[in-house]
Write an enzyme that holds these catalytic residues in place. Structure first.
Site, PDB file in Angstrom:
ATOM      1  N   SER A  89      61.357  29.178  -7.493  1.00 24.20           N
ATOM      2  CA  SER A  89      60.589  28.022  -7.031  1.00 24.20           C
ATOM      3  C   SER A  89      61.063  26.747  -7.718  1.00 24.20           C
ATOM      4  CB  SER A  89      59.111  28.256  -7.349  1.00 24.20           C
ATOM      5  OG  SER A  89      58.373  27.063  -7.287  1.00 24.20           O
ATOM      6  N   TYR A  96      60.354  21.967  -2.830  1.00 21.78           N
ATOM      7  CA  TYR A  96      59.289  21.109  -2.290  1.00 21.78           C
ATOM      8  C   TYR A  96      59.860  19.714  -2.213  1.00 21.78           C
ATOM      9  CZ  TYR A  96      55.606  24.576  -3.229  1.00 21.78           C
ATOM     10  OH  TYR A  96      54.813  25.683  -3.232  1.00 21.78           O
ATOM     11  N   THR A 111      60.090  24.479   1.773  1.00 16.06           N
ATOM     12  CA  THR A 111      58.697  24.797   2.108  1.00 16.06           C
ATOM     13  C   THR A 111      58.041  23.597   2.780  1.00 16.06           C
ATOM     14  OG1 THR A 111      58.612  26.296   0.239  1.00 16.06           O
ATOM     15  CG2 THR A 111      56.505  25.559   1.120  1.00 16.06           C
ATOM     16  N   LYS A 145      60.398  27.342   5.419  1.00 12.04           N
ATOM     17  CA  LYS A 145      59.301  28.276   5.097  1.00 12.04           C
ATOM     18  C   LYS A 145      57.943  27.623   5.348  1.00 12.04           C
ATOM     19  CE  LYS A 145      57.511  30.829   1.050  1.00 12.04           C
ATOM     20  NZ  LYS A 145      56.376  30.059   0.554  1.00 12.04           N
ATOM     21  N   HIS A 189      51.831  30.490   3.501  1.00 11.22           N
ATOM     22  CA  HIS A 189      51.867  30.274   2.047  1.00 11.22           C
ATOM     23  C   HIS A 189      50.957  31.279   1.331  1.00 11.22           C
ATOM     24  CE1 HIS A 189      53.406  26.945  -0.682  1.00 11.22           C
ATOM     25  NE2 HIS A 189      52.720  27.672  -1.534  1.00 11.22           N
TER      26      HIS A 189
HETATM   27  C1  LIG Z   1      50.873  32.296  -7.582  1.00  8.67           C
HETATM   28  C2  LIG Z   1      51.667  31.860  -6.382  1.00  8.67           C
HETATM   29  C3  LIG Z   1      52.531  30.778  -6.481  1.00  8.67           C
HETATM   30  C4  LIG Z   1      53.304  30.394  -5.384  1.00  8.67           C
HETATM   31  N1  LIG Z   1      54.186  29.368  -5.523  1.00  8.67           N
HETATM   32  C5  LIG Z   1      54.970  29.023  -4.470  1.00  8.67           C
HETATM   33  C6  LIG Z   1      55.969  28.030  -4.624  1.00  8.67           C
HETATM   34  O1  LIG Z   1      56.174  27.470  -5.706  1.00  8.67           O
HETATM   35  N2  LIG Z   1      56.707  27.696  -3.522  1.00  8.67           N
HETATM   36  C7  LIG Z   1      56.520  28.300  -2.308  1.00  8.67           C
HETATM   37  O2  LIG Z   1      57.198  27.970  -1.340  1.00  8.67           O
HETATM   38  N3  LIG Z   1      55.604  29.281  -2.158  1.00  8.67           N
HETATM   39  C8  LIG Z   1      54.845  29.656  -3.208  1.00  8.67           C
HETATM   40  N4  LIG Z   1      53.933  30.668  -3.060  1.00  8.67           N
HETATM   41  C9  LIG Z   1      53.838  31.362  -1.763  1.00  8.67           C
HETATM   42  C10 LIG Z   1      54.809  32.551  -1.717  1.00  8.67           C
HETATM   43  O3  LIG Z   1      56.138  32.134  -1.706  1.00  8.67           O
HETATM   44  C11 LIG Z   1      54.582  33.416  -0.476  1.00  8.67           C
HETATM   45  O4  LIG Z   1      54.603  32.587   0.665  1.00  8.67           O
HETATM   46  C12 LIG Z   1      53.269  34.192  -0.491  1.00  8.67           C
HETATM   47  O5  LIG Z   1      52.958  34.614  -1.796  1.00  8.67           O
HETATM   48  C13 LIG Z   1      53.374  35.394   0.432  1.00  8.67           C
HETATM   49  O6  LIG Z   1      52.182  36.095   0.490  1.00  8.67           O
HETATM   50  P1  LIG Z   1      51.885  37.412  -0.395  1.00  8.67           P
HETATM   51  O7  LIG Z   1      51.541  36.915  -1.753  1.00  8.67           O
HETATM   52  O8  LIG Z   1      50.716  38.020   0.306  1.00  8.67           O
HETATM   53  O9  LIG Z   1      53.121  38.271  -0.382  1.00  8.67           O
HETATM   54  C14 LIG Z   1      53.175  31.086  -4.152  1.00  8.67           C
HETATM   55  C15 LIG Z   1      52.321  32.178  -4.065  1.00  8.67           C
HETATM   56  C16 LIG Z   1      51.580  32.580  -5.160  1.00  8.67           C
HETATM   57  C17 LIG Z   1      50.692  33.791  -5.037  1.00  8.67           C
END
Ligand SMILES: Cc1cc2nc3c(=O)[nH]c(=O)nc-3n(C[C@H](O)[C@H](O)[C@H](O)COP(=O)(O)O)c2cc1C
Length: 391
Positions: A111, A134, A160, A258, A282
């Site tokens: 990330s 981002y 994203t 994304k 997300h």
């Molecule tokens: C704690 C946390 C932090 C996340 N941080 C980001 C991020 O920095 N950038 C991003 O594009 N998605 C982020 N996401 C979303 C994930 O990339 C992903 O889309 C999502 O976790 C998928 O769902 P799942 O947790 O059910 O597998 C984050 C998700 C979580 C749980």
């Protein structure tokens, strides 16, 4: 018998372990979703709307679940999703995730908001990985970040698009992670004292806790509040498809968008020259009450899947969920919480073990579907559960 007296095996086993080891405010930060967390439930439960079709007598001695993701051979159609501050859930978490992904042979995505800078990940694995971006208001910082990512070997950019504003994650409000409602020092201290393993592993041995990719642009890189203020000021709500055209013009590698949930947005991503999209809400952390990502996948895959790579994330919890997504048209899936829970609950070995289980489940699932190659995992192997309709 307590769950803690047996070996952790599934995503849920690791989630329970992570809950035990992490301070409450960090566990909730991972576990929670936006608002009433309706979509958080739909993301997982809507996989139940689809059923796999058992076939027999097919000679499945040579099942092979390997595939190609964004131009690289992968051991299975799975990648690790970008998770901000992964290094706060386990010591130098991004490098642990990257190493585990490398061992099993799948892509790792870091990330923008990772604790470990891209250079540290490159030093750990010495091979290409994916970088998630981002958009920041300061485009100069974006250009510098992309140049660093490229120099560190990232050949795929995951951009994203579903964070025009930050979703309202009410658990974080309650825990004082957001706004001015900061938790009392006493309450935070009590949480830390009840998580001694985390304090040692991450709090002490996992330093520095700065956001590695941004540490040269915030005034005080050791102060997480300074990052918070920086990020709040940099979240860019003005972003449109024109900004993606600009990104496309300066990023020579693969570009994956994304956070796509609608066919016309997928079409717009294709028009602007993206190589792929991730059907994603997300992980239910942005707009609550939006549909599950799996329910949106078939229409998007039908519309653009022949011309670009379509990925899915959100709610994937085992290898059979992976097969369902692939059968509905995904090139592969990304998993977010599962890899964090496994790493927080079981360390790098826990993550190895969970990824190994996904691999076994995919292979066994393919054999019982009667197919040998991932290209054969298509609509012929899946059906809607009785009484359900597709979108
Ligand atoms: C704690 C946390 C932090 C996340 N941080 C980001 C991020 O920095 N950038 C991003 O594009 N998605 C982020 N996401 C979303 C994930 O990339 C992903 O889309 C999502 O976790 C998928 O769902 P799942 O947790 O059910 O597998 C984050 C998700 C979580 C749980």
């Amino acid at each position: 018998m307590s769950i803690f007296n047996v070996n952790p095996v599934t995503v849920e086993d690791y989630r329970l372990r992570a809950r035990r080891f992490l301070p409450r405010f960090l566990f909730d930060y991972i576990d929670g979703g936006a608002n009433r967390e309706s979509t958080l439930r739909y993301n997982v439960s809507d996989f139940e709307h689809y059923r796999l079709i058992q076939r027999v007598m097919k000679n499945v001695e040579h099942v092979d679940c390997s595939t190609v993701l964004a131009g690289h051979q992968a051991a299975m159609p799975v990648a690790l999703a970008p998770v901000g501050m992964a290094g706060m859930f386990a010591r130098r978490g991004e490098t642990q995730g990257a190493r585990a992904a490398q061992r099993i042979g799948i892509p790792f995505t870091t990330s923008t908001l990772g604790i470990c800078p891209v250079e540290e990940i490159q030093a750990a694995i010495g091979q290409p990985f994916w970088f998630q971006l981002y958009m920041l208001r300061d485009r100069g910082i974006v250009e510098t970040l992309l140049a660093r990512a490229r120099a560190a070997g990232c050949d795929t950019l995951v951009f994203t698009v579903d964070l025009a504003v930050l979703g309202l994650r009410l658990r974080d409000f309650r825990n004082g992670m957001v706004g001015t409602n900061l938790p009392s020092k006493l309450s935070k201290m009590a949480q830390l004292l009840s998580s001694p393993r985390w304090v040692l592993d991450v709090g002490i041995k996992g330093k520095p806790h700065s956001i590695g990719n941004l540490s040269d642009v915030v005034p005080d890189p050791d102060d997480l509040n300074a990052y918070k203020a920086f990020i709040d000021s940099q979240v860019d709500s003005t972003v449109t498809w024109q900004d993606i055209a600009w990104l496309r013009s300066i990023w020579p590698g693969k570009l994956i968008i994304k956070g796509i949930m609608e066919v016309d947005d997928a079409q717009a991503a294709l028009d602007v020259g993206a190589d792929g999209v991730v059907v994603s809400n997300h992980g239910a952390r942005q707009l609550d009450a939006v549909a599950s990502s799996i329910s949106k996948l078939p229409a998007i895959a039908d519309a653009v899947g022949g011309q670009m790579e379509v990925y899915l994330d959100g709610g994937v919890r085992n290898g059979l969920d992976v097969l369902k997504a692939v059968a509905l048209g995904a090139r592969g899936v990304l998993i977010g919480r599962p890899w964090i829970w496994a790493m927080a609950g079981g360390g790098e070995a826990g993550l190895d073990s969970l990824l190994g289980l996904f691999h076994k489940e995919i292979r066994a699932g393919m054999a019982l579907l009667g197919v040998n190659r991932i290209e054969e995992v298509n609509r012929d192997v899946i059906e809607l559960a009785a009484g359900k309709t597709g979108t």
